[in-house]
Write an enzyme that holds these catalytic residues in place. Structure first.
Site, short mmCIF file in Angstrom:
data_model
loop_
_atom_site.label_atom_id
_atom_site.label_comp_id
_atom_site.label_asym_id
_atom_site.label_seq_id
_atom_site.Cartn_x
_atom_site.Cartn_y
_atom_site.Cartn_z
N PRO A 165 12.63 -40.18 -1.20
CA PRO A 165 11.37 -40.88 -0.94
C PRO A 165 11.14 -41.25 0.52
CG PRO A 165 12.85 -42.19 -2.36
CD PRO A 165 13.46 -40.84 -2.22
N ALA B 27 11.11 -35.82 -9.13
CA ALA B 27 11.28 -36.04 -10.57
C ALA B 27 11.34 -37.54 -10.78
CB ALA B 27 12.57 -35.39 -11.04
N GLU C 157 0.84 -1.21 0.00
CA GLU C 157 0.00 0.00 0.00
C GLU C 157 0.87 1.26 0.00
OE1 GLU C 157 -0.21 -2.65 1.91
OE2 GLU C 157 -2.20 -2.94 2.80
N1 LIG Z 1 14.39 -37.92 -8.49
C1 LIG Z 1 14.12 -37.22 -7.42
O1 LIG Z 1 13.21 -36.41 -7.38
C2 LIG Z 1 14.97 -37.41 -6.20
C3 LIG Z 1 14.93 -36.47 -5.19
C4 LIG Z 1 15.68 -36.68 -4.06
C5 LIG Z 1 16.42 -37.83 -3.93
N2 LIG Z 1 16.45 -38.72 -4.94
C6 LIG Z 1 17.20 -39.96 -4.81
O2 LIG Z 1 16.69 -40.63 -3.67
C7 LIG Z 1 17.71 -41.40 -3.09
C8 LIG Z 1 17.79 -41.09 -1.60
O3 LIG Z 1 16.54 -41.28 -1.02
P1 LIG Z 1 16.38 -42.01 0.36
O4 LIG Z 1 14.93 -42.35 0.51
O5 LIG Z 1 17.39 -43.08 0.47
O6 LIG Z 1 16.83 -40.91 1.41
P2 LIG Z 1 16.16 -39.54 1.92
O7 LIG Z 1 14.68 -39.63 1.93
O8 LIG Z 1 16.83 -38.41 1.26
O9 LIG Z 1 16.68 -39.55 3.41
C9 LIG Z 1 16.19 -40.52 4.28
C10 LIG Z 1 16.90 -40.40 5.59
O10 LIG Z 1 16.51 -39.21 6.24
C11 LIG Z 1 16.72 -39.41 7.63
N3 LIG Z 1 15.57 -39.00 8.39
C12 LIG Z 1 15.56 -38.11 9.42
N4 LIG Z 1 14.36 -38.01 9.96
C13 LIG Z 1 13.56 -38.85 9.28
C14 LIG Z 1 12.19 -39.19 9.43
N5 LIG Z 1 11.40 -38.66 10.35
N6 LIG Z 1 11.70 -40.11 8.59
C15 LIG Z 1 12.45 -40.65 7.63
N7 LIG Z 1 13.76 -40.38 7.45
C16 LIG Z 1 14.31 -39.47 8.29
C17 LIG Z 1 16.95 -40.91 7.84
O11 LIG Z 1 18.34 -41.16 8.03
P3 LIG Z 1 19.06 -40.77 9.40
O12 LIG Z 1 18.04 -40.95 10.49
O13 LIG Z 1 20.19 -41.70 9.49
O14 LIG Z 1 19.49 -39.37 9.24
C18 LIG Z 1 16.54 -41.52 6.52
O15 LIG Z 1 17.23 -42.70 6.22
C19 LIG Z 1 18.98 -41.05 -3.81
O16 LIG Z 1 19.24 -42.05 -4.78
C20 LIG Z 1 18.65 -39.75 -4.51
O17 LIG Z 1 19.40 -39.58 -5.69
C21 LIG Z 1 15.75 -38.54 -6.07
#
Ligand SMILES: NC(=O)c1ccc[n+]([C@@H]2O[C@H](COP(=O)([O-])OP(=O)(O)OC[C@H]3O[C@@H](n4cnc5c(N)ncnc54)[C@H](OP(=O)(O)O)[C@@H]3O)[C@@H](O)[C@H]2O)c1
Length: 366
Positions: free
Chosen positions: A296, A157, A56
């Site tokens: 994920p 993605a 504003e």
């Molecule tokens: N294409 C896409 O859009 C995209 C985007 C992102 C990632 N990616 C791919 O996804 C893969 C990684 O994914 P990811 O599922 O293994 O790992 P993530 O979801 O990135 O991380 C999971 C980790 O986060 C931590 N965390 C902390 N608090 C949490 C909670 N409340 N609930 C769940 N996890 C929690 C846990 O480890 P700690 O407790 O040990 O910390 C868990 O193992 C890679 O290959 C990456 O390249 C792809």
């Protein structure tokens, strides 16, 4: 009765408001257009950054004396409080504006009451013109103020068969350069970008905005419960933007810069940190919108906690046949509990498809 001129002016104000996305938090985005007493455009403006003049005030300055007897169109109820800047309701009264049309009432308890102040001073104040459009433009801020936590947009993605990485964990690049540039726009509009430790480990992402001139860098957040993933030298710790590593209360985080450590309780059930506590802590630091970039596992935890407000999926015309799905366990084990979404937009981005969806009405407010 709202005239065509009223609608045109409010729509312009909504367009102007959007220019502030990503740089006004903890304040809302707001746009304002002022027409003079004869209905000609006299001034316009938008809120550009917290601590700076409200929309504003920009519009009143541009209009000068021509505001007297005119109408102000504002996307949000003019504020009534003196924060870092004076109350806008008072400024509109002093400028001699005869009528104020605002789209959405202010839910902020400290700022509300602007319309009453205007009416008490004899200014006609009307609410509701293009309220749905204005609300959509300010949805992150409005949702965050109503819920007391940041608005969360989960972006992923994936291939056409719903995979976000290959079986060997490689995921660069599933989608096209056009889609990746679009993600930088999402980052620029968010206050914070959040990833899990799994993504930090696999990709060493930098998480900053690139390729958008003048963008305010979002806060980068890695959820790393045991403080074991992000090590000195990680790209997310570079000095281009602020960073927080969220770790458990008792974790040994001495290798991390002190100011970058955010200590949180562990999840009450299941692994990792408490997601609502993370969001409350971010809200307390002025974060009103979060771009959750996965992976994920963390996205599943956000969905399970009922804290995903919008989903943006980039689908590439690519097949993998193996590899992790876009979303891991979200606490849903039977079809009756599936989180059903309403698709709000589908757009071609280069060779890919971008699908935007929001939780259906039954889940809103969770
Ligand atoms: N294409 C896409 O859009 C995209 C985007 C992102 C990632 N990616 C791919 O996804 C893969 C990684 O994914 P990811 O599922 O293994 O790992 P993530 O979801 O990135 O991380 C999971 C980790 O986060 C931590 N965390 C902390 N608090 C949490 C909670 N409340 N609930 C769940 N996890 C929690 C846990 O480890 P700690 O407790 O040990 O910390 C868990 O193992 C890679 O290959 C990456 O390249 C792809």
């Amino acid at each position: 009765m709202d005239t065509a001129a009223d609608i045109t002016a409010m729509r312009r104000a909504i367009t102007l408001a959007a220019r502030g996305l990503g740089s006004t938090s903890p304040n809302p985005v707001v746009g304002c257009v002022i027409l003079d007493a004869a209905g000609r455009q006299a001034g316009e403006g938008f809120h550009q950054r917290a601590g700076g003049p409200h929309a504003e005030i920009h519009a009143l300055r541009a209009a000068g004396e021509r505001a007297r007897g005119g109408t102000a169109y504002v996307t949000l109820e003019p504020c009534n409080h003196t924060g870092r800047t004076g109350p806008c309701a008072q400024a509109l009264i002093e400028a001699g504006v005869a009528r104020v049309v605002y789209a959405v009432g202010d839910p902020n308890p400290q700022a509300t009451g602007g319309a009453d102040t205007l009416r008490a001073a004899g200014v006609k104040a009307e609410q509701g013109l293009l309220a749905d459009e204005a609300e959509a433009g300010n949805v992150a801020w409005l949702t965050s103020v109503r819920l007391g936590r940041p608005y969360v947009l989960w972006k992923y993605a994936a291939t056409l068969d719903g995979r976000i990485a290959a079986a060997d964990a490689t995921s660069r690049w599933i989608t096209s350069p056009e889609s990746r540039a679009d993600v930088h726009r999402l980052r620029a509009e968010a206050d914070a970008v959040v990833v899990g430790s799994g993504t930090a480990r696999a990709d060493d992402p930098q998480l900053g905005v690139r390729g958008i001139e003048g963008a305010v860098q979002p806060l980068r957040v890695v959820v790393d419960t045991g403080a074991t993933t992000v090590r000195p030298g990680a790209r997310v710790l570079d000095d281009t933007a602020p960073t927080l590593i969220a770790v458990a209360d008792g974790a040994d985080a001495r290798h991390l810069p002190e100011g970058a450590v955010l200590r949180l309780p562990r999840a009450v059930t299941g692994p990792g940190l408490d997601i609502p506590a993370l969001l409350t802590a971010l809200y307390g630091r002025g974060i009103r919108s979060v771009l959750l970039e996965g992976g994920p596992t963390l996205a599943g935890a956000f969905v399970a906690a009922g804290t995903v407000d919008k989903v943006v999926g980039y689908l590439a015309p690519v097949l993998l046949g193996a590899g992790p799905a876009a979303l891991a366990d979200a606490g849903i084990s039977t079809i009756a509990d599936a989180l059903r979404l309403d698709v709000t937009e589908t757009v071609r981005i280069g060779p890919d498809l971008r699908i935007t969806a929001v939780p259906g009405p039954a889940r809103k407010g969770n």
